[in-house]
Write a protein that holds these residues in place. Structure first.
Motif, PDB file in Angstrom:
ATOM      1  N   ARG A 171       0.945  -1.217   0.022  1.00 34.63           N
ATOM      2  CA  ARG A 171      -0.098   0.154   0.023  1.00 34.63           C
ATOM      3  C   ARG A 171       0.961   1.219  -0.108  1.00 34.63           C
ATOM      4  NH1 ARG A 171      -3.493   1.413   5.364  1.00 34.63           N
ATOM      5  NH2 ARG A 171      -1.366   1.496   6.101  1.00 34.63           N
ATOM      6  N   MET A 173       0.209   5.533   0.117  1.00 27.88           N
ATOM      7  CA  MET A 173      -0.947   6.577  -0.056  1.00 27.88           C
ATOM      8  C   MET A 173      -0.328   7.871   0.404  1.00 27.88           C
ATOM      9  SD  MET A 173      -4.157   5.096   1.775  1.00 27.88           S
ATOM     10  CE  MET A 173      -5.144   6.244   1.149  1.00 27.88           C
ATOM     11  N   GLY A 183      -4.427   7.016  -2.656  1.00 29.14           N
ATOM     12  CA  GLY A 183      -3.297   5.920  -3.244  1.00 29.14           C
ATOM     13  C   GLY A 183      -3.852   4.614  -3.952  1.00 29.14           C
ATOM     14  N   LYS A 220      -7.755   3.801  -3.728  1.00 31.94           N
ATOM     15  CA  LYS A 220      -8.203   4.391  -2.291  1.00 31.94           C
ATOM     16  C   LYS A 220      -8.295   5.824  -2.077  1.00 31.94           C
ATOM     17  CE  LYS A 220      -7.847   2.710   2.565  1.00 31.94           C
ATOM     18  NZ  LYS A 220      -8.650   1.707   2.939  1.00 31.94           N
TER      19      LYS A 220
END
Length: 393
Positions: A171, A173, A183, A220
């Motif tokens: 992940r 972001m 992100g 997201k």
């Protein structure tokens, strides 16, 4: 992403000691970081307010670096009793105003003989300009599959499945404005599903996918104004996700899922909080059964065996009143409702599913308000029990 009904959430719960929002072998069976997995989120210091005292002295401590190592028993309708062994370190970087980062890992075993483990890192960097997450793990999970759609689910006919999952996730972001992060998450997984019975209802057997491996991007957006992520008393959490699966990325089918949620926290008095959560999830395309929307997952809704009720479209709403009797002990009362349908237009006339119950909380960490929780919930015309770590949302 619901890859492996039951397993991912347990790995998240172990690796981050809550999940997530997370907290059953088939509740939160997702591969990505979720707003309901409380220990994955940022830990923000609660500002001191002499006019509004809080029962948590730990919120006012500047140094919140802390090891949390513990065996964690858990209980839920889909897996029965289980035990997770977890270790995590909560820390803040020197000369950095970012919220604390978390690194951890663990393993679990359940009454249904499901087992697995994982490692994960959730980092907040450069004065919280960047948020980075890494995770990997594997598990073998046994659970019951009831088919797709309310009418079929309500018949209470199931087949036992064995699901093996290996996964890794990344992940990244970036904070683009005050408290708003944008992100992407990339999840890679290999999932093998086998039927653990020779007596199989034909309508259910047709919906089982034997094996798949994939890489799925998940776009997201998140806005987080909570004053704390372990036990928020003020603020909100907004989360928007768009997840894409494609045969070109080695998946067995092409489909998309979209999810939106809003958590709000209102301090009613120095020791009480009213919280509510609204969420909706929509799936389009040739969606495999393990990626459908489902009740009982991530606290949406407690009282239902995770995965028993599932379909393409879903919405759920729930409220919770939280009260702290002491620094370490607290209680909650909660209620919720929602619907499932194959299409959005089918919500009109679809059955409402509801639940409610009571719970007890006990803080297990010294410097951070990380709670054991025990909930008794009534839903699906029966009483269910939950014992795990972290708030339901």
């Amino acid at each position: 992403m619901r890859k492996s009904l039951s397993l991912i959430v347990l790995i998240w719960m172990i690796s981050f000691s809550a999940e997530a929002q997370q907290s059953s072998a088939e509740e939160d069976t997702r591969l990505h970081w979720d707003e309901s997995s409380n220990l994955l989120d940022d830990e923000k210091a609660l500002p001191v307010n002499a006019a509004q005292p809080t029962p948590f002295n730990a919120f006012h401590k500047k140094d919140q670096n802390e090891f949390v190592i513990a065996p964690i028993p858990f209980l839920n309708p889909s897996q029965g009793w289980g035990l997770a062994l977890m270790a995590q370190y909560i820390f803040t970087l020197k000369d950095d105003d970012s919220p604390p980062s978390i690194v951890g890992g663990g393993a679990f075993y359940t009454e249904k003989h499901s087992y697995g483990g994982g490692l994960a890192y959730s980092g907040k960097l450069a004065n919280d300009e960047w948020r980075v997450g890494l995770a990997l793990g594997k598990a073998t999970v046994f659970y019951d599959f009831y088919g797709v759609g309310y009418d079929q689910n309500k018949q209470d006919i199931s087949i036992p499945l064995k699901q093996e999952v290996d996964f890794a996730g990344l992940r990244l972001m970036k904070q683009v404005t005050n408290k708003l992060f944008l992100g992407i998450e990339l999840i890679g997984a290999e999932i093998t599903t086998n039927i653990e019975s020779e007596n199989i209802p034909g309508v259910l057997a047709e919906e089982i996918v034997a094996k798949t491996d994939f890489i799925a991007p998940n776009l997201k957006a998140e806005r987080d104004t909570r004053n704390d992520s372990f036990y928020p008393t003020e603020g909100s959490l907004f989360d928007l996700q768009a997840e894409f699966h494609s045969e070109e990325l080695h998946d067995n089918s092409t489909y998309q899922t979209y999810k939106i949620s809003w958590n709000q926290y209102l301090q009613m008095a120095p020791f009480s909080v009213f919280a509510y959560r609204l969420m909706a999830r929509f799936a389009y395309g040739e969606v495999p059964f393990y990626s459908l929307s489902m009740f009982g997952q991530g606290g949406d809704l407690r009282g239902y065996e995770t995965g028993k009720y599932r379909d393409k479209m879903m919405w759920a709403a729930q409220t919770e009143y939280r009260y702290r009797f002491t620094d370490r002990w607290g209680g909650v009362a909660f209620a919720g409702a929602g619907q499932l349908a194959p299409k959005v237009s089918d919500f009109d006339g679809a059955a409402f599913l509801g639940s409610g119950g009571l719970g007890v909380r006990f803080q297990i960490a010294e410097k951070n308000p990380v709670d054991f929780r025990f909930d008794t919930a009534y839903g699906d015309q029966k009483v269910s029990y939950y014992f795990s770590v972290g708030q339901a949302f």
